[in-house]
Motif scaffolding. Structure first.
Motif, short mmCIF file in Angstrom:
data_model
loop_
_atom_site.label_atom_id
_atom_site.label_comp_id
_atom_site.label_asym_id
_atom_site.label_seq_id
_atom_site.Cartn_x
_atom_site.Cartn_y
_atom_site.Cartn_z
N ILE A 17 0.82 -1.22 0.00
CA ILE A 17 0.00 0.00 0.00
C ILE A 17 0.86 1.26 0.00
O ILE A 17 0.57 2.21 -0.72
N ASN A 18 1.92 1.28 0.81
CA ASN A 18 2.72 2.52 0.91
C ASN A 18 3.24 3.00 -0.44
O ASN A 18 2.99 4.14 -0.83
N PRO A 19 3.98 2.16 -1.19
CA PRO A 19 4.50 2.69 -2.45
C PRO A 19 3.39 2.94 -3.48
O PRO A 19 3.49 3.84 -4.31
N GLY A 288 9.83 -4.39 9.96
CA GLY A 288 8.75 -4.25 9.00
C GLY A 288 7.39 -4.57 9.57
O GLY A 288 7.18 -4.59 10.79
N SER A 289 6.48 -4.86 8.66
CA SER A 289 5.07 -4.93 9.03
C SER A 289 4.45 -6.29 8.80
O SER A 289 3.32 -6.54 9.16
N PHE A 290 5.19 -7.16 8.12
CA PHE A 290 4.51 -8.31 7.54
C PHE A 290 4.33 -9.48 8.50
O PHE A 290 5.24 -10.29 8.72
N PRO A 348 5.14 -0.13 19.45
CA PRO A 348 4.59 -1.20 18.62
C PRO A 348 4.50 -0.81 17.14
O PRO A 348 4.37 -1.67 16.26
N TRP A 349 4.55 0.48 16.84
CA TRP A 349 4.46 0.97 15.46
C TRP A 349 4.89 2.42 15.48
O TRP A 349 4.69 3.12 16.48
N CYS A 350 5.49 2.89 14.41
CA CYS A 350 5.82 4.32 14.36
C CYS A 350 5.65 4.80 12.93
O CYS A 350 5.44 4.01 12.03
N SER A 351 5.76 6.09 12.77
CA SER A 351 5.71 6.65 11.44
C SER A 351 7.16 6.64 10.95
O SER A 351 7.95 7.51 11.30
N GLN A 352 7.49 5.62 10.17
CA GLN A 352 8.91 5.36 9.89
C GLN A 352 9.61 6.51 9.17
O GLN A 352 10.77 6.79 9.44
N MET A 353 8.92 7.15 8.24
CA MET A 353 9.59 8.24 7.53
C MET A 353 9.87 9.42 8.46
O MET A 353 10.87 10.10 8.31
N THR A 366 17.68 -3.02 10.01
CA THR A 366 16.47 -3.26 9.22
C THR A 366 16.40 -4.67 8.66
O THR A 366 17.44 -5.28 8.36
N HIS A 367 15.17 -5.14 8.47
CA HIS A 367 14.98 -6.46 7.84
C HIS A 367 15.15 -6.36 6.32
O HIS A 367 15.03 -7.36 5.62
N CYS A 368 15.40 -5.15 5.82
CA CYS A 368 15.66 -4.93 4.39
C CYS A 368 14.43 -5.15 3.51
O CYS A 368 14.57 -5.56 2.34
N TRP A 370 11.86 -3.86 0.94
CA TRP A 370 12.29 -2.93 -0.11
C TRP A 370 11.91 -1.48 0.22
O TRP A 370 12.68 -0.55 -0.06
N ASN A 371 10.74 -1.28 0.84
CA ASN A 371 10.37 0.10 1.18
C ASN A 371 11.32 0.65 2.23
O ASN A 371 11.80 1.78 2.11
N SER A 372 11.61 -0.15 3.25
CA SER A 372 12.51 0.31 4.30
C SER A 372 13.88 0.63 3.70
O SER A 372 14.52 1.62 4.08
N THR A 373 14.34 -0.20 2.78
CA THR A 373 15.64 0.03 2.15
C THR A 373 15.66 1.37 1.41
O THR A 373 16.56 2.19 1.57
N LEU A 374 14.63 1.61 0.60
CA LEU A 374 14.57 2.86 -0.16
C LEU A 374 14.40 4.06 0.77
O LEU A 374 14.99 5.12 0.55
N GLU A 375 13.58 3.88 1.80
CA GLU A 375 13.35 4.99 2.74
C GLU A 375 14.64 5.37 3.46
O GLU A 375 14.93 6.55 3.68
N SER A 376 15.43 4.36 3.79
CA SER A 376 16.70 4.60 4.46
C SER A 376 17.68 5.30 3.51
O SER A 376 18.34 6.27 3.89
N1 UDP Z 1 6.47 0.99 8.63
C1 UDP Z 1 6.05 2.04 9.41
N2 UDP Z 1 6.15 1.90 10.77
C2 UDP Z 1 6.65 0.81 11.38
C3 UDP Z 1 7.08 -0.27 10.56
C4 UDP Z 1 6.98 -0.14 9.19
O1 UDP Z 1 5.60 3.08 8.90
O2 UDP Z 1 6.67 0.79 12.60
C5 UDP Z 1 6.35 1.12 7.16
C6 UDP Z 1 7.70 1.37 6.50
O3 UDP Z 1 7.97 2.76 6.46
C7 UDP Z 1 7.52 0.75 5.12
C8 UDP Z 1 6.48 -0.35 5.34
O4 UDP Z 1 5.87 -0.09 6.61
O5 UDP Z 1 7.03 1.72 4.21
C9 UDP Z 1 7.07 -1.73 5.38
O6 UDP Z 1 7.47 -2.10 4.10
P1 UDP Z 1 8.80 -2.91 3.84
O7 UDP Z 1 8.85 -3.18 2.37
O8 UDP Z 1 9.97 -2.22 4.40
O9 UDP Z 1 8.65 -4.24 4.66
P2 UDP Z 1 7.45 -5.31 4.85
O10 UDP Z 1 6.66 -4.81 6.00
O11 UDP Z 1 6.65 -5.34 3.58
O12 UDP Z 1 8.17 -6.56 5.15
#
Ligand code: UDP
Length: 478
Positions: A17-19, A288-290, A348-353, A366-368, A370-376
């Motif tokens: 959803i994010n990208p 990450g979130s998954f 438990p969750w944050c606004s990562q950006m 990071t668990h790497c 792809w979104n986290s990698t690009l954001e970093s």
């Molecule tokens: N994310 C976030 N807060 C958290 C953990 C994750 O906003 O506490 C966002 C993060 O910025 C990223 C997405 O969730 O955009 C996770 O996507 P990513 O591809 O890094 O990993 P996935 O969760 O799909 O394994």
């Protein structure tokens, strides 16, 4: 000229959803008069609307040119215990097919303004068939690196056998035509290829490539969340596909009128806490979130905790709760929480950006994803790469060896990364020695290139325009 009208279908997990939502909002910004309808499940739409609660800065409401079309996938109130991704994909397809067909139909007949193009995310190839039935061209939105798209392609075109035949040879490495880095070991490949037990995804990706290659297929373009400078060779490695790098698609750290979080914001003032820390002092840790993949074993959590305490720098650590995606594992109480909270903060969750763009953050464990990698990369934060599954291992390889913006942990034989190893990697990234200086230099370089890509007139905008021109031509010449 007729203004283009896009339909975007996204599978409702955070990493997709994010990208996709960032793409939707960039599309309406870049293409004057464009309209985008974002098709999403009722449940995800509700969560996105609710998730801003703690910060109180808006909700998943329509933006200029962007509207939401929620449909029911049968899980409007959430997922029963143990609902895996497999079951969700099946229901999403079963109900999504009709929802999509209805929207396309009403664009054509009721509104008299047919959609110009359908953009669908990974593993939803059936959506291209629905679009074809309505004579609408389709584009796949690939939310992993172009390198991984290529590796999967080669896997299904002769490399699967080579990988299987060598799966027990630990020293084995291979290279794929046209993509860097050249030598990949089994541990650098997407986990579905090298490990047993992930056969569901192996089949799913295989079907995706078969669909893309089948005669009369109407997916002519593959949009990739990457940018030209980041993966120049990989974007061109498989000449049969037209890959277009439209990223980096990352959320803006400043609040917008809609948000994509599927999880409730922490009520703790972690940004206020970060603001009290010196520049680059804080280690940010997140997996990450998954679902169960973002939840670590008790042993692994204890090792990370020990490593962080011994390293002695402040940290912000996202520890995901087990129940929110229907996982079955039991909850384990975190040992030494009190001691940890003297040095760092656990949420438990944050606004990562918002976190990554805070100048107190000096390293991302990071668990790497792809979104986290690009954001970093885009925020200029060095990484300790701690991959777990799927594309994360390949992303970690790229981080360490291609872009050189971080170091990768080496797990012990039992798969657990020990506290000494975590300390070793943190030292390499934050220790101020030659290695750390080199990493910071590379991080700055990539941050600037990412900025270039998303500035006005940069590669992201140009490539989005060229994508739109291509689909407009297809529609006009039809
Ligand atoms: N994310 C976030 N807060 C958290 C953990 C994750 O906003 O506490 C966002 C993060 O910025 C990223 C997405 O969730 O955009 C996770 O996507 P990513 O591809 O890094 O990993 P996935 O969760 O799909 O394994």
């Amino acid at each position: 000229m007729v203004q283009p009208r896009f339909l975007i279908l996204a599978f409702p997990i955070q990493g997709v959803i994010n990208p996709t939502l960032s793409f939707a909002s960039r599309l309406v910004r870049v293409i004057a008069g464009a309209q985008v309808t974002f098709v999403i499940t009722v449940h995800a739409h509700r969560l996105m609307t609710k998730s801003r609660g703690a910060k109180g800065t808006g909700s998943a409401t329509p933006n200029d040119g962007l509207s939401f079309a929620p449909f029911s996938d049968g899980y409007d109130d959430g997922f029963p215990e143990g609902t895996g991704i497999h079951g969700r994909l099946v229901e999403f397809r079963r109900r999504g097919w009709q929802a999509l067909a209805d929207i396309l139909e009403s664009g054509l007949n009721k509104e008299g303004r047919p959609y110009t193009c359908l953009v669908y995310t990974m593993l939803l190839s059936w959506a291209a068939d629905v679009a074809a039935e309505h004579n609408v061209p389709a584009a796949l939105f690939w939310v992993q690196p172009a390198t991984v798209f290529d590796i999967y392609y080669y896997y299904y075109h002769g490399y699967r056998e080579i990988i299987r035949d060598n799966s027990k040879t630990s020293s084995f490495s291979l290279s794929f035509p046209g993509i860097k880095p050249l030598a990949m070991s089994l541990g650098d490949l997407p986990s579905f290829m090298a490990d047993s037990g992930d056969s569901y995804f192996v089949t799913q990706f295989q079907e995706m490539y078969e669909d893309l290659e089948k005669e009369g297929n109407n997916t002519k373009i593959i949009l990739v969340n990457t940018f030209d400078e980041l993966e120049p060779e990989a974007l061109r490695a498989v000449s049969k596909f037209n890959l277009i790098g439209i990223g980096p698609l990352i959320q803006s750290p400043t609040p917008t009128s809609f948000q994509s979080d599927l999880f409730q914001q922490s009520s703790q003032d972690y940004i206020g806490w970060l603001n009290t820390k010196p520049k680059t002092a804080v280690i940010y840790v997140s997996f990450g979130s998954f679902g169960s993949v973002s939840v670590l074993s008790k042993h692994q959590i204890d090792e990370i905790a020990k490593g962080l305490l011994e390293f002695g720098r402040p940290f912000l650590w996202v520890i995901r709760e087990k129940s929110d995606q229907g996982d079955e594992e039991e909850d384990d109480e975190l040992s030494c929480r009190e001691e940890l909270e003297k040095l760092g903060m656990i949420v438990p969750w944050c606004s990562q950006m918002d976190v990554l763009s805070n100048e107190s953050v000096g390293c991302f464990v990071t668990h790497c994803g792809w979104n986290s990698t690009l954001e970093s990369l885009a925020s200029g934060v060095p990484m300790v790469a701690f991959p777990k599954w799927s594309d994360q291992r390949t992303n970690a390889k790229l981080i360490e060896e291609e872009w050189k913006t971080g170091v990768r942990v080496k797990p012990h034989e039992d798969g657990i990364v020990r506290s000494e190893e975590i300390r070793r990697c943190l030292e390499l990234v934050l220790g101020g020695k030659e290695n750390a200086v080199e990493i910071v230099r590379n991080v700055k370089k990539w941050q600037n290139l990412a900025k270039e890509a998303i500035r006005e007139g940069g590669s992201s905008e140009k490539n989005i325009m060229s994508f739109v021109n291509r689909v407009m031509d297809m529609v006009t010449n039809d």
